[in-house]
Design a protein around this motif. Structure first.
Motif, mmCIF file in Angstrom:
data_model
loop_
_atom_site.group_PDB
_atom_site.id
_atom_site.type_symbol
_atom_site.label_atom_id
_atom_site.label_comp_id
_atom_site.label_asym_id
_atom_site.label_seq_id
_atom_site.Cartn_x
_atom_site.Cartn_y
_atom_site.Cartn_z
ATOM 1 N N GLY A 6 47.747 34.440 37.775
ATOM 2 C CA GLY A 6 48.670 35.485 38.360
ATOM 3 C C GLY A 6 48.928 34.990 39.592
ATOM 4 O O GLY A 6 48.595 34.302 40.232
ATOM 5 N N THR A 7 49.663 36.330 40.177
ATOM 6 C CA THR A 7 50.208 36.034 41.698
ATOM 7 C C THR A 7 49.079 36.060 42.623
ATOM 8 O O THR A 7 47.994 36.448 42.462
ATOM 9 N N ARG A 8 49.636 35.130 43.938
ATOM 10 C CA ARG A 8 48.736 35.462 45.005
ATOM 11 C C ARG A 8 48.822 36.489 45.886
ATOM 12 O O ARG A 8 47.929 36.814 46.548
ATOM 13 N N LYS A 9 49.631 37.513 45.339
ATOM 14 C CA LYS A 9 49.678 38.721 45.947
ATOM 15 C C LYS A 9 49.746 39.957 45.103
ATOM 16 O O LYS A 9 50.664 40.534 44.746
ATOM 17 N N PRO A 10 48.378 40.110 44.271
ATOM 18 C CA PRO A 10 48.562 41.136 43.246
ATOM 19 C C PRO A 10 48.415 42.336 43.710
ATOM 20 O O PRO A 10 48.032 42.726 44.769
ATOM 21 N N SER A 11 48.755 43.466 42.946
ATOM 22 C CA SER A 11 48.715 44.864 43.107
ATOM 23 C C SER A 11 47.219 45.242 42.986
ATOM 24 O O SER A 11 46.355 44.682 42.532
ATOM 25 N N PRO A 12 47.116 46.388 43.850
ATOM 26 C CA PRO A 12 45.406 47.065 43.462
ATOM 27 C C PRO A 12 45.004 47.174 42.222
ATOM 28 O O PRO A 12 43.791 47.009 41.736
ATOM 29 N N ARG A 13 46.010 47.265 41.373
ATOM 30 C CA ARG A 13 45.641 47.611 40.044
ATOM 31 C C ARG A 13 45.120 46.347 39.123
ATOM 32 O O ARG A 13 44.635 46.403 38.394
ATOM 33 N N ALA A 14 45.644 45.253 39.753
ATOM 34 C CA ALA A 14 45.116 43.856 39.167
ATOM 35 C C ALA A 14 43.610 43.670 39.049
ATOM 36 O O ALA A 14 43.251 43.208 38.059
ATOM 37 N N ARG A 15 43.224 43.848 40.248
ATOM 38 C CA ARG A 15 41.754 43.821 40.336
ATOM 39 C C ARG A 15 40.754 44.561 39.313
ATOM 40 O O ARG A 15 39.893 44.173 38.581
ATOM 41 N N LEU A 16 41.346 46.157 38.932
ATOM 42 C CA LEU A 16 40.789 46.948 38.047
ATOM 43 C C LEU A 16 41.029 46.337 36.857
ATOM 44 O O LEU A 16 39.978 46.303 35.939
#
Length: 267
Positions: free
Chosen positions: A121-131
């Protein structure tokens, strides 16, 4: 893999003018690296251009000290070497057209008979990505599972961290040799992976730097190793999409997390 066979393998890797796919085509006609150098004139007679290129590369090669240096680095640093001719070479990777002939590994993780989920995925993920990654990994109930990613910023790092958190094996595929770690920011994570009996793996010689052209090559290994590949968030262009397209071309299961239509990283 004994030192003699390893020297021949590294020599083939270093020969000028012999690309990845040509190396693989050559290797498919032999049973060892040593036999490539001893019998290539006879065995490759049906491929005169390749035979000529290989002969020229062998005759012009002068970096024998570099071959010895590489063997010494491998032995001194206790690296595991996977050869395309060895039984423990990952089967999922062996069957792709541009599979590397050698892989170098740091760490104790065994790949044989494992199920591999690659996450990109992106190197600049949204906070939602980690969840999302946390929720997905925590709910997986797959025996002998390995989470694979590229140890880059963002989604890659999250995937390795959360695999460790949930006590799932994880492997980082590098775009450079195992003498260093790029990005340096993720070195503590890489060290933690090794300490927890996970692994780092690379097709590049021990001291090779992370130049631009190495990253697409790294991405094909992430794709080739997996049984399935999951894209968390990605723009239309970038490493994650290259990796997904490669996985699709290798007939791997490719999955993506749906997102809001107007999010750039859900395109």
């Amino acid at each position: 893999m004994n030192d003699k066979e390893l020297r021949y393998a590294i020599l083939l890797n270093m020969l000028p003018g012999i690309g990845i796919r040509t190396q693989r085509l050559i290797a498919d006609h032999f049973t060892s690296f040593e036999s490539i150098f001893k019998d290539h004139m006879d065995v490759l007679s049906a491929y005169p251009n390749i035979s000529k290129k290989l002969k020229k590369g062998i005759n012009s090669f002068s970096k024998h000290e570099a071959v010895e240096h590489e063997v010494n680095n491998i032995r001194k640093n206790n690296l595991k070497v996977y050869s395309i001719y060895c039984k423990d070479y990952p089967n999922s990777l062996r069957h792709i057209i541009d599979a590397p002939l050698l892989l170098f590994q740091k760490g104790g993780l065994e790949l044989k008979d494992k199920k591999v989920l690659s996450i990109v995925g992106t190197r600049k993920p949204s906070p939602r990505a980690r969840l999302l990654i946390d929720e997905i990994i925590s709910d997986l109930r797959v025996e002998d599972l390995v989470i694979v990613s590229g140890l880059a910023y963002g989604v890659d790092a999250f995937s390795h961290e959360l695999a460790i958190k949930h006590k799932i094996s994880t492997m980082g595929v590098l775009a450079h040799g195992l003498s260093m770690l790029y990005p340096v920011y993720n070195k503590p994570l890489a060290d933690k992976m090794i300490d927890d009996d996970n692994a780092l793996i690379s097709e590049f010689l021990y001291e090779e730097k992370p130049v631009k052209g190495n990253f697409p090559r790294r991405n094909r290994i992430i794709s080739g190793l997996c049984d399935g590949l999951l894209v968390i968030e990605s723009n239309l262009k970038g490493g994650a999409m290259i990796t997904a397209e490669l996985a699709h071309s290798y007939h791997k299961e490719v999955m993506a997390i749906p997102g809001r239509y107007d999010d750039e990283t859900s395109q």
